[in-house]
Motif scaffolding. Structure first.
Motif, PDB file in Angstrom:
ATOM      1  N   MET A  90       0.979  -0.798  -0.034  1.00 16.88           N
ATOM      2  CA  MET A  90      -0.025   0.550  -0.263  1.00 16.88           C
ATOM      3  C   MET A  90       1.096   1.137   0.150  1.00 16.88           C
ATOM      4  O   MET A  90       1.509   1.517   0.438  1.00 16.88           O
ATOM      5  N   GLN A  91       0.482   1.925  -1.078  1.00 16.17           N
ATOM      6  CA  GLN A  91       1.286   3.556  -1.249  1.00 16.17           C
ATOM      7  C   GLN A  91       1.327   3.967   0.532  1.00 16.17           C
ATOM      8  O   GLN A  91      -0.216   4.154   0.819  1.00 16.17           O
ATOM      9  N   GLN A  92       2.294   4.914   0.404  1.00 13.37           N
ATOM     10  CA  GLN A  92       2.354   5.168   1.773  1.00 13.37           C
ATOM     11  C   GLN A  92       1.160   7.262   1.627  1.00 13.37           C
ATOM     12  O   GLN A  92       2.010   7.999   0.259  1.00 13.37           O
ATOM     13  N   SER A  93       0.609   7.551   2.423  1.00 14.59           N
ATOM     14  CA  SER A  93      -0.261   8.738   1.422  1.00 14.59           C
ATOM     15  C   SER A  93       0.485   9.660   2.408  1.00 14.59           C
ATOM     16  O   SER A  93       0.078  10.990   1.988  1.00 14.59           O
ATOM     17  N   THR A  94       1.163   9.494   3.432  1.00 18.06           N
ATOM     18  CA  THR A  94       1.695  11.385   4.098  1.00 18.06           C
ATOM     19  C   THR A  94       3.314  10.844   3.744  1.00 18.06           C
ATOM     20  O   THR A  94       3.982   9.716   3.679  1.00 18.06           O
ATOM     21  N   GLY A  95       4.015  12.182   3.956  1.00 22.96           N
ATOM     22  CA  GLY A  95       5.667  11.859   3.621  1.00 22.96           C
ATOM     23  C   GLY A  95       6.449  12.159   5.366  1.00 22.96           C
ATOM     24  O   GLY A  95       5.943  11.381   6.137  1.00 22.96           O
ATOM     25  N   LEU A  96       7.511  12.022   4.648  1.00 24.43           N
ATOM     26  CA  LEU A  96       8.570  11.611   5.949  1.00 24.43           C
ATOM     27  C   LEU A  96       9.029  13.246   6.713  1.00 24.43           C
ATOM     28  O   LEU A  96       9.383  13.589   5.856  1.00 24.43           O
ATOM     29  N   LEU A  97       9.749  13.337   7.939  1.00 27.68           N
ATOM     30  CA  LEU A  97      10.500  14.448   8.071  1.00 27.68           C
ATOM     31  C   LEU A  97      12.093  13.628   8.345  1.00 27.68           C
ATOM     32  O   LEU A  97      11.912  12.958   9.386  1.00 27.68           O
ATOM     33  N   TYR A  98      12.916  13.770   8.020  1.00 26.88           N
ATOM     34  CA  TYR A  98      14.027  13.489   8.536  1.00 26.88           C
ATOM     35  C   TYR A  98      14.824  14.552   8.523  1.00 26.88           C
ATOM     36  O   TYR A  98      15.125  15.757   8.283  1.00 26.88           O
ATOM     37  N   VAL A  99      15.931  13.681  10.194  1.00 29.90           N
ATOM     38  CA  VAL A  99      16.413  14.374  10.773  1.00 29.90           C
ATOM     39  C   VAL A  99      17.889  14.266  10.244  1.00 29.90           C
ATOM     40  O   VAL A  99      18.155  13.496  10.924  1.00 29.90           O
ATOM     41  N   VAL A 100      18.770  15.427   9.642  1.00 28.84           N
ATOM     42  CA  VAL A 100      19.597  15.139   8.643  1.00 28.84           C
ATOM     43  C   VAL A 100      20.848  15.486   9.077  1.00 28.84           C
ATOM     44  O   VAL A 100      21.317  16.527   9.232  1.00 28.84           O
ATOM     45  N   ALA A 101      22.310  14.978   9.989  1.00 26.97           N
ATOM     46  CA  ALA A 101      22.764  15.577  10.386  1.00 26.97           C
ATOM     47  C   ALA A 101      24.192  15.910   9.678  1.00 26.97           C
ATOM     48  O   ALA A 101      24.125  14.414   8.622  1.00 26.97           O
TER      49      ALA A 101
END
Length: 291
Positions: A1-12
């Motif tokens: 199933m395709q993800q309906s929301t995106g993601l927040l990446y916390v990137v160092a």
């Protein structure tokens, strides 16, 4: 199933040496729809170096209240957003806490992409105990607030880690000596991972003398690592006495007792008796001067 929301990446990102950029960080930053950066100009230089063309938006202490809702809306609509700071790991004395907290509250996915961090980098090479440590960020800027803040840390047995500007390091060192004692072992780390990386080790007076004689050591920001309290005896009384003496330099006894009670957890009656015994407390409060 395709993800309906995106993601927040916390990137160092690297704290100096660009060779510390991880392959995963580079991949994430090149694939996200939007990068929220503390300083877009600085982040653009980093992205340009690695050939990354993702869209940038400014996100910092002064605009987070207005920008955070927009970023959250982007994630809820299915777009991926990366959060970066000027250098190192976001949220560690950098903006981002409110955004991450709001994302969690909304049930959005938050993904850490680990990498460089100045505090941990310095601790790993300082030679001070690392089995227990406490990161406390930047100290207050006024002397009395800084002394009270340090007094509240006096009984901590783990290694203390803080950040400080080179412009204030001499004043802060003097206050460390007064609040924590002149015998504590300190390490000052500067220009971490860069060509002129420096670790200075010694007591407060030794390091102050070294920095006074070398103006370059007062440039930029430093990581200050302080040996934990290894003293024996009654730590509650020792801490209470130290805090009361510090506060009593600029405050009436009653005010010093009220603040010391919050900092130490010792009851006010006991602190008041101790204050009378030590003869601390000024009759007139003195306005703070900037350090």
């Amino acid at each position: 199933m395709q993800q309906s929301t995106g993601l927040l990446y916390v990137v160092a990102t690297p704290i100096g040496n660009l060779g510390d950029m991880t392959d995963r960080a580079r991949k994430v930053l090149s694939e996200v729809d939007l990068i929220a950066a503390e300083d877009t100009r600085q982040t653009l230089r980093l992205l340009t170096h690695f050939g990354i063309s993702s869209k940038l938006v400014a996100y910092h202490d002064h605009n987070e209240a207005s920008v955070a809702p927009r970023l959250l809306a982007e994630i809820e609509s299915g777009r991926n957003v990366a959060l970066v700071s000027d250098a190192g790991t976001p949220l560690i004395s950098d903006p981002g806490f409110s955004l991450v907290a709001a994302a969690r509250e909304r049930g959005l996915g938050v993904v850490p992409v680990p990498g460089a961090n100045a505090a941990i980098c310095a601790l790993s090479a300082a030679g001070l105990p690392s089995d227990r440590f406490l990161f406390v960020g930047f100290p207050p800027r006024t002397r009395s607030h800084r002394l009270a803040w340090l007094g509240g840390l006096a009984a901590e047995r783990g290694t203390l880690i803080l950040y400080e500007s080179g412009k204030r390091i001499l004043a802060t060192l003097a206050d460390i000596g007064e609040a924590l004692g002149e015998t504590r072992r300190l390490v000052l780390a500067r220009e971490l991972t860069k060509h002129f990386e420096t670790f200075l080790v010694g007591t407060v007076s030794e390091l102050a003398q070294r920095i006074e004689g070398d103006a370059e050591q007062r440039l930029g920001e430093l990581v200050v690592l302080i040996e934990g309290n290894t003293a024996t005896g009654d730590p509650d009384r020792a801490e209470a006495e130290r805090v009361l003496r510090i506060l009593g330099e600029s405050l009436p006894l009653a005010q010093a007792v009220a603040i010391a009670a919050r900092l130490t957890g010792v009851k006010k009656n006991a602190l008041y008796r101790l204050g009378l015994e030590l003869d601390v407390g000024r009759s007139v409060a003195v306005t703070d001067d900037e350090a």
